[in-house]
Structure formats: C-alpha cells, structure tokens
Scaffold this motif. Structure first.
Motif, short mmCIF file in Angstrom:
data_model
loop_
_atom_site.label_atom_id
_atom_site.label_comp_id
_atom_site.label_asym_id
_atom_site.label_seq_id
_atom_site.Cartn_x
_atom_site.Cartn_y
_atom_site.Cartn_z
N ARG A 1 0.85 -1.20 0.00
CA ARG A 1 0.00 0.00 0.00
C ARG A 1 0.88 1.25 0.00
N THR A 2 0.46 2.23 -0.79
CA THR A 2 1.30 3.40 -1.04
C THR A 2 0.50 4.68 -1.00
N VAL A 3 1.09 5.72 -0.41
CA VAL A 3 0.56 7.08 -0.46
C VAL A 3 1.49 7.91 -1.33
N LEU A 4 0.91 8.61 -2.29
CA LEU A 4 1.66 9.54 -3.14
C LEU A 4 1.16 10.94 -2.83
N LEU A 5 2.01 11.76 -2.24
CA LEU A 5 1.69 13.16 -1.98
C LEU A 5 2.18 13.97 -3.17
N TRP A 6 1.25 14.67 -3.83
CA TRP A 6 1.57 15.44 -5.03
C TRP A 6 1.26 16.91 -4.73
N ASP A 7 2.28 17.66 -4.40
CA ASP A 7 2.13 19.09 -4.16
C ASP A 7 2.11 19.82 -5.49
N ALA A 8 1.43 20.97 -5.51
CA ALA A 8 1.38 21.84 -6.69
C ALA A 8 0.91 21.08 -7.94
N TRP A 9 -0.16 20.37 -7.80
CA TRP A 9 -0.70 19.52 -8.87
C TRP A 9 -1.44 20.30 -9.95
N SER A 10 -1.78 21.54 -9.68
CA SER A 10 -2.66 22.26 -10.60
C SER A 10 -2.02 22.61 -11.94
N GLY A 11 -0.68 22.59 -12.02
CA GLY A 11 -0.05 22.90 -13.30
C GLY A 11 -0.53 21.98 -14.40
N LEU A 12 -0.49 20.68 -14.14
CA LEU A 12 -0.97 19.72 -15.13
C LEU A 12 -2.49 19.81 -15.30
N ALA A 13 -3.20 19.98 -14.19
CA ALA A 13 -4.67 20.03 -14.24
C ALA A 13 -5.16 21.20 -15.09
N ARG A 14 -4.43 22.30 -15.06
CA ARG A 14 -4.83 23.48 -15.85
C ARG A 14 -4.28 23.43 -17.28
N ALA A 15 -3.04 22.97 -17.44
CA ALA A 15 -2.42 22.96 -18.77
C ALA A 15 -2.98 21.86 -19.66
N GLU A 16 -3.22 20.70 -19.08
CA GLU A 16 -3.71 19.55 -19.85
C GLU A 16 -4.82 18.85 -19.06
N PRO A 17 -5.99 19.49 -18.93
CA PRO A 17 -7.05 18.93 -18.08
C PRO A 17 -7.48 17.52 -18.48
N ARG A 18 -7.52 17.25 -19.78
CA ARG A 18 -7.91 15.91 -20.21
C ARG A 18 -6.90 14.88 -19.73
N TRP A 19 -5.61 15.17 -19.94
CA TRP A 19 -4.58 14.22 -19.53
C TRP A 19 -4.47 14.12 -18.02
N PHE A 20 -4.72 15.23 -17.32
CA PHE A 20 -4.75 15.16 -15.86
C PHE A 20 -5.80 14.15 -15.41
N GLY A 21 -6.97 14.20 -16.02
CA GLY A 21 -8.03 13.25 -15.68
C GLY A 21 -7.65 11.82 -16.00
N VAL A 22 -6.97 11.61 -17.10
CA VAL A 22 -6.55 10.25 -17.48
C VAL A 22 -5.49 9.74 -16.50
N VAL A 23 -4.48 10.56 -16.19
CA VAL A 23 -3.41 10.14 -15.28
C VAL A 23 -3.99 9.84 -13.89
N THR A 24 -4.82 10.73 -13.37
CA THR A 24 -5.39 10.48 -12.04
C THR A 24 -6.36 9.30 -12.07
N GLY A 25 -6.99 9.07 -13.21
CA GLY A 25 -7.85 7.90 -13.35
C GLY A 25 -7.05 6.61 -13.22
N VAL A 26 -5.90 6.55 -13.88
CA VAL A 26 -5.04 5.37 -13.78
C VAL A 26 -4.54 5.21 -12.33
N LEU A 27 -4.15 6.31 -11.71
CA LEU A 27 -3.67 6.25 -10.33
C LEU A 27 -4.75 5.76 -9.38
N GLY A 28 -5.98 6.15 -9.63
CA GLY A 28 -7.06 5.84 -8.69
C GLY A 28 -7.79 4.54 -8.93
N GLU A 29 -7.62 3.92 -10.08
CA GLU A 29 -8.38 2.72 -10.42
C GLU A 29 -7.56 1.47 -10.15
#
Length: 137
Positions: free
Chosen positions: A84-112
């Motif tokens: 089991r692993t915790v990933l702390l991602w500070d300052a995440w909004s750069g990707l979320a704002r620059a590439e919102p679609r890819w941010f959703g895909v990356v976080t989807g892979v991380l969360g599923e």
C-alpha cells in the motif's frame, strides 16, 4: 490529518483526493510509514505536461529503470508496487490546468486499482480546480 488517518486505518477507501494540510513532507512521510504504508512525493511546481508528470511519479514511487513513462507503464508499475502506497503530489494544478484531459486520465489510472492490486492513495495538495477531484476530509 483525520482523512488521511482514516485511509491509513482502512476506514476510508483509498483513491485520488484533494488534501488540505500544512504538514511538512517529512511529517506526512513519518505518519504514512508508521502506519505501514509506502510513501512517495511529487513536487509538481513547473510540471505542466503528461510526460513530465509521469516521469515525476515514476521517480517518486521508485519505479524500475525500464519504466516507460507512459500510461500503460504507469498502470503496470502500480500493479507491481510492493505494498500500500501514499503519493503526496504538491502543486498539482499545473498539469490540471495545462492539460485537463490528460490530468483526468493520469489520475484515473492512479485511482483505479483492482482488489488484488496494492492500494494507492494520491493526495493532491495545493490550490487547483476543485471540481476535478473530491476533497479528503
């Protein structure tokens, strides 16, 4: 830290969450490792592309040299985490704002994660698009 404590204790399902905490990275690491979880940290300042984010995640989670920094490799390496692993991602909004679609895909892979796969909790800390990710309270 009550939301994180609930995840670490198994009272809240792990996933991808916004997390409001002023704790320093070392304190979060200590709490996570004390609970028997692995810890990784991404300083997302300046990360604005999917490739940059995937490379940073690979470094943070100590993925093997052959990690290809693509979505399939991310999924495969997450399956191979030793626990089991915790990933702390500070300052995440750069990707979320620059590439919102890819941010959703990356976080989807991380969360599923499947039931047979190691649990992964991703803590997105810092200001960002609040409508994209639920808050861990």
């Amino acid at each position: 830290m009550s939301g994180l404590a609930a995840v670490l204790a198994g009272r809240h399902a792990p996933g991808v969450h916004r997390w409001e905490s002023a704790l320093d990275v070392a304190a979060v690491r200590r709490a996570v490792e004390h609970a028997g979880w692995r810890f990784g940290y991404v300083d997302g300042a300046g990360l604005e592309t999917r490739a940059e984010a995937l490379r940073a995640i690979g470094r943070a989670l100590d993925f093997p040299e052959h990690y290809g920094a693509n979505l399939d490799a991310l999924n495969d390496c997450l399956r191979d985490l030793p626990g089991r692993t915790v990933l702390l991602w500070d300052a995440w909004s750069g990707l979320a704002r620059a590439e919102p679609r890819w941010f959703g895909v990356v976080t989807g892979v991380l969360g599923e994660r499947g039931d047979a796969e190691p649990a992964v909790e991703v803590l997105l800390r810092g200001v960002g698009p609040a409508d994209r990710v639920p808050l861990l309270a």
